[in-house]
Design an enzyme around this catalytic site. Structure first.
Site, PDB file in Angstrom:
ATOM      1  N   GLU A   1     -40.552   2.180 -22.367  1.00  0.00           N
ATOM      2  CA  GLU A   1     -39.819   3.392 -22.737  1.00  0.00           C
ATOM      3  C   GLU A   1     -40.794   4.375 -23.360  1.00  0.00           C
ATOM      4  O   GLU A   1     -41.693   3.979 -24.106  1.00  0.00           O
ATOM      5  CB  GLU A   1     -38.717   3.054 -23.760  1.00  0.00           C
ATOM      6  CG  GLU A   1     -37.998   4.308 -24.258  1.00  0.00           C
ATOM      7  CD  GLU A   1     -36.707   4.012 -25.007  1.00  0.00           C
ATOM      8  OE1 GLU A   1     -36.570   2.897 -25.534  1.00  0.00           O
ATOM      9  OE2 GLU A   1     -35.860   4.920 -25.071  1.00  0.00           O
TER      10      GLU A   1
ATOM     11  N   ASN B   1     -27.168   2.080 -20.755  1.00  0.00           N
ATOM     12  CA  ASN B   1     -28.035   1.437 -21.754  1.00  0.00           C
ATOM     13  C   ASN B   1     -27.298   1.360 -23.073  1.00  0.00           C
ATOM     14  O   ASN B   1     -27.024   2.413 -23.679  1.00  0.00           O
ATOM     15  CB  ASN B   1     -29.309   2.247 -21.962  1.00  0.00           C
ATOM     16  CG  ASN B   1     -30.127   1.722 -23.141  1.00  0.00           C
ATOM     17  OD1 ASN B   1     -30.713   0.642 -23.062  1.00  0.00           O
ATOM     18  ND2 ASN B   1     -30.139   2.459 -24.246  1.00  0.00           N
ATOM     19  N   GLU B   2     -26.957   0.167 -23.485  1.00  0.00           N
ATOM     20  CA  GLU B   2     -26.373  -0.015 -24.824  1.00  0.00           C
ATOM     21  C   GLU B   2     -25.223   0.936 -25.089  1.00  0.00           C
ATOM     22  O   GLU B   2     -25.029   1.383 -26.222  1.00  0.00           O
ATOM     23  CB  GLU B   2     -27.419   0.239 -25.914  1.00  0.00           C
ATOM     24  CG  GLU B   2     -28.526  -0.740 -25.985  1.00  0.00           C
ATOM     25  CD  GLU B   2     -29.317  -0.619 -27.280  1.00  0.00           C
ATOM     26  OE1 GLU B   2     -29.014   0.271 -28.104  1.00  0.00           O
ATOM     27  OE2 GLU B   2     -30.224  -1.436 -27.465  1.00  0.00           O
TER      28      GLU B   2
ATOM     29  N   CYS C   1     -32.784   4.244 -25.003  1.00  0.00           N
ATOM     30  CA  CYS C   1     -31.995   5.393 -25.461  1.00  0.00           C
ATOM     31  C   CYS C   1     -32.432   6.667 -24.748  1.00  0.00           C
ATOM     32  O   CYS C   1     -31.646   7.587 -24.558  1.00  0.00           O
ATOM     33  CB  CYS C   1     -32.145   5.561 -26.965  1.00  0.00           C
ATOM     34  SG  CYS C   1     -31.265   4.277 -27.857  1.00  0.00           S
TER      35      CYS C   1
HETATM   36  O1  AHR Z   1     -36.373  -0.395 -27.888  1.00  0.00           O
HETATM   37  C1  AHR Z   1     -36.052   0.681 -28.703  1.00  0.00           C
HETATM   38  C2  AHR Z   1     -34.613   1.124 -28.558  1.00  0.00           C
HETATM   39  O2  AHR Z   1     -33.771   0.099 -28.955  1.00  0.00           O
HETATM   40  C3  AHR Z   1     -34.139   1.437 -27.174  1.00  0.00           C
HETATM   41  O3  AHR Z   1     -34.383   2.734 -26.806  1.00  0.00           O
HETATM   42  C4  AHR Z   1     -32.674   1.229 -27.248  1.00  0.00           C
HETATM   43  O4  AHR Z   1     -32.138   0.830 -26.014  1.00  0.00           O
HETATM   44  C5  AHR Z   1     -32.520   0.240 -28.361  1.00  0.00           C
HETATM   45  O5  AHR Z   1     -31.636   0.666 -29.297  1.00  0.00           O
END
Ligand code: AHR
Length: 661
Positions: A48, A388-389, A261
């Site tokens: 990321e 994602n989450e 994120c």
């Molecule tokens: O890995 C860091 C963050 O942790 C990522 O962006 C997110 O998916 C999670 O909250």
């Protein structure tokens, strides 16, 4: 524990008291048993653009804010001229503006406009890169710039046509020139890309790139770029070779990208849109990064796919599920924004187009763009993360369903990976799994960051998962020790957990530690797996664990009985076979402060050699963070159908046995 019955913990590891640790532990492995087929691709990475992992990190661009697109949305004191200094050398005089009247491309609206009134020894711009530009004596650097000459000549004798010579230099911070080249910008007043090659005459860690205009006139500059020629695999617009190599050395079986994120973004306007990240770099749409900086997307979808191919990893891109992060605009869980339903068909098409971009023939609309970038062959996309989450709201569910069903109809060959919220259990976790169960989503992404002890306490987590349900991708996990340090304790907790993932790799197909990279001084999240500066890379003990499990993967798990078992668990083991080589691989994790005598009974292997290779990762103190001293050490070990081994205190041991099948 959540209501989901699949999480009802088995009492597998929990029968006896801690006092049994005084006794030797017996491990029994029957190598003649067929074993259980497991994912050979269990250990990969999650990339990321967080902690300057891309710009200022893996992307080898050395100029910061090369396209003058930094702005206050990312950081309040940022502007298009952040990281740029207006320089007037030896009596030079002139002015500098930010111009948006005639951009290189509408996606890249700002440029620098410089009027040179008196040349002196040059008027122009200087850029310090990311904390200084690191160059090495004798190495070649590729410079490029977009120029638009608007006038040639000073004050009263402006001429609309002609040429403006530019001097391009690498300078030390004291102004010593350590590399130089010239280019010539010429009218008519259209953007033109100029290129030059510089060779550094000295090695320094904190050089500047200086561009000086050497004649009076008015000139616009944009996309000022400097790359080391030696990128990873020599790719143009490539990756920083040393960092990419360290990642390649992990031998990741897959790469999940581009976030996190970052993907579902800080509000709808901040969703990561893959189409903005492909094509000529000057046409890409840089954007505010949710982690509060700017991403140029110089490292875009083409480069991600290319990197996967270069390291032999399965690409696992992730797209937003039509909703933004629930924490958007700093709302702490209530800020999810959903794409209006009227716009969802277009968004769904955008997701479908990604499959065509990756896999479609070079004659297809999107496949042609891949081919134009130099890759006519398909990238072989098989997996796609959607979401994602996310907070599992009705808005999420409706949009996820649309994307999922469209993908199933148009591309049934793609395995869609759903999401189960940001935690190991709880409301979103349960709802995410419910959505997956109802829609029969083939794989679900789980994320959790927990204390080291949690990992030891949850070694049975996946033993009870329903084998008829969706498979699991543990997309993000890490053991968070006190002060969020990368300790041996955290690494061993992850190692112990990885033995449980191996045991359950019939249902857990992928797992990736998170986050991967962090540039020192620009870190928004810790712990991370790899830290770096412009010149140095610091591995962590957690990196060593990931690498040991990745390199020593198998495709068959052999039942391994451990007795006596203890509560709380401080010892974990797994045994796998790699059918390509026939090798048997044992992994033994001792989380205890004392060495553990083991009796290993390895029956049923006809070709058992007398020696094997053991690799041990251990340190004197589980608080230690130094991955230079706590590093894997390999040596021969005598083995037999039954042999003794003492697992050192606080250690991971990998015993690799070549069976010459
Ligand atoms: O890995 C860091 C963050 O942790 C990522 O962006 C997110 O998916 C999670 O909250």
């Amino acid at each position: 524990m959540p209501a989901r019955p699949r999480l009802a913990a088995l009492a597998l590891l929990g029968a006896l008291s801690a006092s049994v640790f005084a006794q030797p532990i017996t491990l029994k492995i029957d190598a003649s048993a067929p074993g259980k087929a497991i994912s050979p691709d269990l250990v990969g990475i999650f990339f990321e653009d967080l902690n300057y992992a891309a710009d200022g990190g893996l992307h080898a661009e050395l100029v910061q804010n090369r396209s003058f697109e930094y702005n206050a949305a990312a950081q309040t004191d940022w502007s298009p001229l952040t990281c740029w200094e207006f320089v007037k050398r030896g009596g030079g005089a002139g002015s500098l503006w930010v111009d948006d009247s005639g951009p290189v491309h509408p996606n890249n609206p700002h440029s620098a406009l410089i009027q040179i009134l008196d040349t002196g020894e040059g008027v122009g711009l200087s850029n310090p890169g990311f904390d200084g530009i690191a160059v090495r004596a004798g190495e070649t650097y590729d410079f490029s710039i977009f120029t638009r000459v608007l006038n040639v000549g000073a004050r009263r004798d402006n001429r609309p046509v002609g040429k403006l010579p530019l001097s391009v230099r690498l300078e030390t911070k004291d102004g010593v020139v350590i590399g130089e080249a010239s280019v010539e910008a010429s009218s008519p007043a259209e953007w033109k890309q100029l290129t030059a090659t510089l060779t550094a005459t000295q090695s320094v860690t904190d050089a500047r790139l200086v561009v000086l205009v050497k004649a009076p006139g008015l000139i616009a500059l944009d996309e000022i770029s400097l790359f080391p020629r030696a990128t990873f695999k020599g790719r143009k617009n490539g990756l920083r070779a040393d960092l990419a190599q360290i990642i390649a050395d992990l031998r990741p079986k897959f790469i999940r990208f581009p976030g996190g994120c970052l993907v579902h973004g800080d509000g709808l306007s901040n969703l990561y849109r893959w189409k903005d990240t492909i094509g000529p770099v000057e046409q890409r749409k840089g954007r505010r990064n949710i982690w509060r900086y700017h991403q140029s997307v110089g490292l875009g979808y083409f480069e991600y796919f290319q990197f996967c191919e270069d390291v032999g990893a399965i690409p696992i891109p992730v797209v937003a599920a039509g909703v933004s992060c629930q924490n958007s605009t700093r709302t702490r869980g209530t800020g999810q924004q959903a794409i209006p339903m009227s716009e969802m068909p277009a968004y769904v098409q955008e997701v479908l187009d990604l499959v065509e971009y990756a896999n479609g023939p070079a004659t297809s609309t999107w496949g042609a763009k891949r081919a134009a970038a130099g890759h006519p062959e398909p990238f072989g996309l098989k997996y796609l993360g959607v979401g994602n989450e996310d907070k599992i709201t009705p808005e999420f569910t409706e949009r996820f369903r649309m994307i999922f069903e469209a993908m199933k109809a148009k591309h049934p060959e793609i395995v869609v990976i759903g999401t189960s919220g940001p935690a190991s259990d709880g409301e979103d976790f349960d709802r995410g799994w419910k959505v997956a169960d109802e829609l029969r989503v083939p794989m679900v992404d789980e994320h959790y960051y927990k204390r080291p002890q949690w990992f030891w306490d949850n070694l049975a987590r996946y033993d009870a998962y329903d084998r008829a349900g969706a498979a699991v991708y543990l997309g993000e996990y890490a053991a968070h020790d006190d002060r969020r340090r990368n300790t041996l304790r955290s690494a061993l907790a992850e190692a112990a957990f990885l033995t449980s993932l191996e045991r359950n790799a019939d249902i857990v197909h992928f797992a990736s530690y998170a986050p991967l990279l962090a540039r020192r001084g620009h870190t928004q999240w810790s712990p991370d797996m790899i830290y770096f500066t412009g010149t140095d890379i610091t591995l962590t003990i957690n990196y060593h664990v990931q690498q040991l499990f990745s390199v020593n993967h198998g495709d068959t798990h052999l039942a391994t009985t451990v007795s006596p078992l203890a509560t709380p668990a401080r010892f974990a083991a797994s045994s796998v076979r790699d059918s390509r080589t026939g090798d048997l691989i044992l992994k033994l994790v001792n989380g205890d402060a004392s060495a553990k005598p083991l009796r290993i009974e390895l029956t049923g292997e006809k070709n058992l050699p007398a020696t094997a290779v053991k690799t041990v990762l251990t340190g004197p103190d589980e608080n230690t963070t130094d991955a230079r001293t706590v590093r894997p050490e390999s040596s021969p070990i005598s083995i037999a159908p039954a042999f003794d081994y003492e697992a050192p205190a606080h250690s991971l041991t990998v015993i690799r046995i070549e069976t010459r099948r």
